[in-house]
Design a protein around this motif. Structure first.
Motif, PDB file in Angstrom:
ATOM      1  N   ALA A  12      14.182 -19.513  12.114  1.00 44.51           N
ATOM      2  CA  ALA A  12      14.434 -20.507  13.164  1.00 44.51           C
ATOM      3  C   ALA A  12      13.233 -21.423  13.383  1.00 44.51           C
ATOM      4  CB  ALA A  12      14.780 -19.795  14.470  1.00 44.51           C
ATOM      5  N   LEU A  13      12.226 -21.352  12.488  1.00 46.61           N
ATOM      6  CA  LEU A  13      11.009 -22.153  12.650  1.00 46.61           C
ATOM      7  C   LEU A  13      11.172 -23.523  11.994  1.00 46.61           C
ATOM      8  CD1 LEU A  13       7.945 -19.798  11.973  1.00 46.61           C
ATOM      9  CD2 LEU A  13       8.499 -20.989  14.086  1.00 46.61           C
ATOM     10  N   PRO A  14      11.177 -24.607  12.754  1.00 47.30           N
ATOM     11  CA  PRO A  14      11.124 -25.932  12.125  1.00 47.30           C
ATOM     12  C   PRO A  14       9.799 -26.086  11.376  1.00 47.30           C
ATOM     13  CG  PRO A  14      11.766 -26.091  14.439  1.00 47.30           C
ATOM     14  CD  PRO A  14      11.294 -24.687  14.209  1.00 47.30           C
ATOM     15  N   GLU A  15       9.845 -26.686  10.207  1.00 51.73           N
ATOM     16  CA  GLU A  15       8.650 -26.800   9.376  1.00 51.73           C
ATOM     17  C   GLU A  15       7.504 -27.493  10.109  1.00 51.73           C
ATOM     18  OE1 GLU A  15       6.508 -25.926   6.042  1.00 51.73           O
ATOM     19  OE2 GLU A  15       8.592 -25.377   6.443  1.00 51.73           O
ATOM     20  N   ASP A  74      10.415 -11.622  11.475  1.00 51.55           N
ATOM     21  CA  ASP A  74      11.798 -11.443  11.050  1.00 51.55           C
ATOM     22  C   ASP A  74      12.185 -12.555  10.086  1.00 51.55           C
ATOM     23  OD1 ASP A  74      14.260 -10.303  10.873  1.00 51.55           O
ATOM     24  OD2 ASP A  74      14.971 -10.969  12.837  1.00 51.55           O
ATOM     25  N   GLU A  75      13.004 -12.218   9.093  1.00 51.25           N
ATOM     26  CA  GLU A  75      13.438 -13.166   8.059  1.00 51.25           C
ATOM     27  C   GLU A  75      12.243 -13.854   7.407  1.00 51.25           C
ATOM     28  OE1 GLU A  75      16.317 -12.906   7.119  1.00 51.25           O
ATOM     29  OE2 GLU A  75      17.359 -12.041   8.824  1.00 51.25           O
ATOM     30  N   VAL A  76      11.260 -13.064   6.997  1.00 55.02           N
ATOM     31  CA  VAL A  76      10.031 -13.613   6.422  1.00 55.02           C
ATOM     32  C   VAL A  76      10.304 -14.346   5.113  1.00 55.02           C
ATOM     33  CG1 VAL A  76       9.412 -11.547   5.085  1.00 55.02           C
ATOM     34  CG2 VAL A  76       7.609 -13.035   5.988  1.00 55.02           C
ATOM     35  N   GLY A  77      11.390 -14.032   4.460  1.00 57.06           N
ATOM     36  CA  GLY A  77      11.739 -14.700   3.205  1.00 57.06           C
ATOM     37  C   GLY A  77      12.089 -16.158   3.367  1.00 57.06           C
ATOM     38  N   GLU A  78      12.247 -16.628   4.613  1.00 59.12           N
ATOM     39  CA  GLU A  78      12.603 -18.022   4.864  1.00 59.12           C
ATOM     40  C   GLU A  78      11.383 -18.935   4.970  1.00 59.12           C
ATOM     41  OE1 GLU A  78      15.760 -18.830   4.818  1.00 59.12           O
ATOM     42  OE2 GLU A  78      16.358 -16.716   4.634  1.00 59.12           O
ATOM     43  N   LEU A  79      10.168 -18.380   4.976  1.00 60.89           N
ATOM     44  CA  LEU A  79       8.966 -19.202   5.101  1.00 60.89           C
ATOM     45  C   LEU A  79       8.775 -20.070   3.861  1.00 60.89           C
ATOM     46  CD1 LEU A  79       6.370 -16.682   6.602  1.00 60.89           C
ATOM     47  CD2 LEU A  79       7.509 -18.560   7.798  1.00 60.89           C
ATOM     48  N   SER A  80       8.240 -21.267   4.079  1.00 63.85           N
ATOM     49  CA  SER A  80       7.946 -22.162   2.960  1.00 63.85           C
ATOM     50  C   SER A  80       6.775 -21.610   2.160  1.00 63.85           C
ATOM     51  CB  SER A  80       7.594 -23.560   3.479  1.00 63.85           C
ATOM     52  OG  SER A  80       6.365 -23.526   4.200  1.00 63.85           O
ATOM     53  N   LEU A  81       6.641 -22.046   0.921  1.00 69.52           N
ATOM     54  CA  LEU A  81       5.551 -21.589   0.061  1.00 69.52           C
ATOM     55  C   LEU A  81       4.196 -21.970   0.647  1.00 69.52           C
ATOM     56  CD1 LEU A  81       7.046 -22.367  -3.461  1.00 69.52           C
ATOM     57  CD2 LEU A  81       6.571 -20.105  -2.507  1.00 69.52           C
ATOM     58  N   GLU A  82       4.106 -23.141   1.272  1.00 65.63           N
ATOM     59  CA  GLU A  82       2.846 -23.569   1.860  1.00 65.63           C
ATOM     60  C   GLU A  82       2.441 -22.639   3.000  1.00 65.63           C
ATOM     61  OE1 GLU A  82       0.885 -27.458   4.131  1.00 65.63           O
ATOM     62  OE2 GLU A  82       2.957 -27.515   3.414  1.00 65.63           O
ATOM     63  N   LEU A  83       3.387 -22.283   3.830  1.00 68.23           N
ATOM     64  CA  LEU A  83       3.080 -21.398   4.949  1.00 68.23           C
ATOM     65  C   LEU A  83       2.822 -19.971   4.466  1.00 68.23           C
ATOM     66  CD1 LEU A  83       2.761 -21.972   7.915  1.00 68.23           C
ATOM     67  CD2 LEU A  83       5.070 -21.107   8.296  1.00 68.23           C
ATOM     68  N   GLN A  84       3.487 -19.591   3.376  1.00 70.66           N
ATOM     69  CA  GLN A  84       3.221 -18.269   2.798  1.00 70.66           C
ATOM     70  C   GLN A  84       1.759 -18.135   2.396  1.00 70.66           C
ATOM     71  OE1 GLN A  84       5.961 -17.225  -0.381  1.00 70.66           O
ATOM     72  NE2 GLN A  84       7.667 -18.183   0.717  1.00 70.66           N
ATOM     73  N   ALA A  85       1.185 -19.207   1.835  1.00 74.05           N
ATOM     74  CA  ALA A  85      -0.219 -19.175   1.412  1.00 74.05           C
ATOM     75  C   ALA A  85      -1.142 -18.980   2.614  1.00 74.05           C
ATOM     76  CB  ALA A  85      -0.568 -20.465   0.676  1.00 74.05           C
ATOM     77  N   LYS A  86      -0.848 -19.626   3.722  1.00 71.00           N
ATOM     78  CA  LYS A  86      -1.674 -19.499   4.923  1.00 71.00           C
ATOM     79  C   LYS A  86      -1.507 -18.121   5.562  1.00 71.00           C
ATOM     80  CE  LYS A  86      -1.662 -24.466   5.707  1.00 71.00           C
ATOM     81  NZ  LYS A  86      -1.252 -25.595   6.567  1.00 71.00           N
TER      82      LYS A  86
END
Length: 510
Positions: free
Chosen positions: A247-250, A287-299
């Motif tokens: 539910a996180l807007p980018e 929750d639903e960590v698989g929905e994070l963008s690749l950029e945010l995954q790096a951070k």
């Protein structure tokens, strides 16, 4: 009295033999039923102002899933407050918590014998035993002294079992903290082999600092697992912070995770802590960590590796001591292969993976969960009792539950509302016609939502009642389509989120 004591001393040997805890409890109730010639009995654990059934004899299986609030059950409250044996008059007008829950009996138990035995250790209530009989004079010959002996024996057995459980699963924790670890707010309902294995894994990892990845289908209860991990850990007195990554807007995702400083971007009018800082010393559930963008995954990976974060717009590093529990309904190793999830972050998160089994693989648990949700709904709808017809129990067992526990909760809520409207009674029995579990979700044709087959006929109700039923049905259907996400449900229904929550509370959905 002497013969009764002799019988119970013999039973004490069985209770202390090399049986499992559950077998000891079942043996205790079987003996009570044989010696006292009662129609039903229950062994209850007292915690959080509730009685939790540990073992039953002569009662419907669903009772094991119910949690009885003493505030809502005056007979159980009387037992909890008495400090001694409680005998209820056969003509007592106090509702019985087991009304309609003794199989093969149509009698609603309005006239029967009922005795409550509080289980006390050092004058502290730890549980109770209830015994019931249809014959109003069944227990007239029993003396309180005999019943106190049974109560003392059962209290000792229950106390020993609880201490053994504490030693096995919470040996590193101070005794006074144990009661806080297992509360109704983070209890996981289920006695199936899969759920017992999951409970053991939670106990093993809870009081470590390892990151945990909770995996499972939508609706299996991953958030409840995360809550259990937190509350069984040494961080239990700190904060558990929840973040739904889906539910996180980018545009605000980084700020939500790490915070920002005043002036970092348009609208940043003050310094703000992110979820990592809010959970400092406690647990952050992603929750639903698989929905994070690749950029945010790096951070996120950097924060996990080095234990520090940077607020958006700030050059300073902030040290945090935050434990991560993540959850996903995706198969993350496949996401890694597809390039949608970072392999290094996957390995960092899944130090201790937990799989929550789907409801269709949890043999027998559907009945316990149905009882749990029915008791919650009974209170919300102001009913005396909710019970299930035998044919419905069979149907619940046979259904595949593609939406898992969340779907079960929603269909029981919907069925309860429909059954109350159908019967206009305070004691209701849910039957198959109140459910729509052959076709569990509504189909959507364009923008039109097709109502479930169990929908009411307008001619049977007044306008207000028909409107409430329609709104309840529609909200539950859309909520199910959106996997329990209230914000997404509000958007689909074109309602303000706050207005939807207020409407759901008025209708008894929340």
């Amino acid at each position: 009295m002497t013969s009764l004591i002799a019988q119970w001393l013999h039973i004490t040997q069985d209770l202390n033999s090399a049986l499992t805890r559950q077998a000891r409890f079942d043996t205790l109730l079987t003996t009570i039923r044989e010696v006292l010639n009662c129609d039903s009995s229950a062994l209850l654990l007292y915690e959080d102002q509730h009685f939790k059934p540990l073992a039953i004899n002569g009662l419907a299986t669903e009772v094991l899933g119910r949690r009885f609030s003493i505030e809502q059950h005056p007979r159980l409250e009387a037992i909890a407050r008495a400090g001694d044996i409680v005998r209820f008059p056969s003509d007592s007008d106090l509702p019985d918590p087991y009304d309609g829950l003794i199989p093969n009996h149509d009698d609603k138990l309005h006239v029967h014998s009922c005795i409550g035995l509080p289980l006390l250790i050092d004058d502290q209530l730890i549980g109770a035993i209830t015994i019931d009989a249809f014959d109003p004079n069944q227990f007239d010959s029993l003396r309180n002294q005999e019943l106190r002996f049974i109560s003392a024996l059962a209290a000792g057995g229950l106390h020993t079992a609880l201490l053994l459980e504490q030693l096995e699963t919470q040996a590193s924790l101070p005794r006074e903290s144990y009661a806080e670890k297992r509360t109704l707010s983070n209890e996981i309902i289920g006695n199936s082999s899969g759920m017992k294995a999951l409970q053991e894994q939670i106990d093993a990892v809870a009081d470590t600092e390892l990151s945990v990845l909770v995996m499972g289908e939508t609706g299996v209860g991953k958030e409840l697992v995360a809550s259990a991990i937190h509350h069984r850990s040494s961080r239990a007195n700190k904060t558990l912070v929840y973040l739904n990554c889906a539910a996180l807007p980018e545009s605000v995702a980084e700020s939500e995770l790490f915070g920002h400083i005043k002036g970092a971007f348009t609208g940043a009018i003050s310094n703000r802590k992110g979820k990592f800082e809010q959970a400092d010393g406690g647990t952050l559930f992603l929750d639903e960590v698989g929905e994070l963008s690749l950029e945010l995954q790096a951070k996120l990976l950097r924060a996990l590796q080095y234990g520090d974060i940077q607020r958006v717009g700030d050059d300073r590093h902030i040290r945090v001591n935050t434990r991560i529990v993540a959850a996903t309904n995706r198969i993350l190793h496949q996401e890694v292969t597809a390039g949608r999830f970072r392999a290094d972050l996957y390995h960092r998160l899944s130090v201790f993976p937990l799989h929550v089994p789907p409801l269709r693989e949890r043999e027998g648990d559907v009945v316990l969960l149905a009882g749990f949700f029915a008791e919650q709904l009974r209170s919300k709808l102001g009913l005396n009792s909710i019970r299930f017809s035998p044919s419905l129990i069979h149907a619940l067992r046979e259904y595949a539950w593609p939406g898992n526990v969340r779907e079960l909760e929603h269909v029981i809520k919907r069925a309860g509302v429909l059954a109350k409207a159908r019967t206009h009674a305070l004691d209701i029995e849910l039957v198959e016609q109140d459910f729509d579990i052959k076709h569990p979700t509504s189909s959507v044709q364009g923008e039109q939502v097709v109502a479930p087959s169990s929908a009411f006929q307008l001619s049977e109700h007044g306008l207000k009642e028909a409107t409430d039923l329609f709104q309840t049905n529609l909200i539950l259907e859309v909520l199910e389509q959106n996997q329990g996400n209230w914000a997404a449900t509000a958007r689909q229904l074109e309602l303000d989120n706050g207005n939807l929550h207020r409407l759901a509370k008025r209708l008894g959905i929340k």
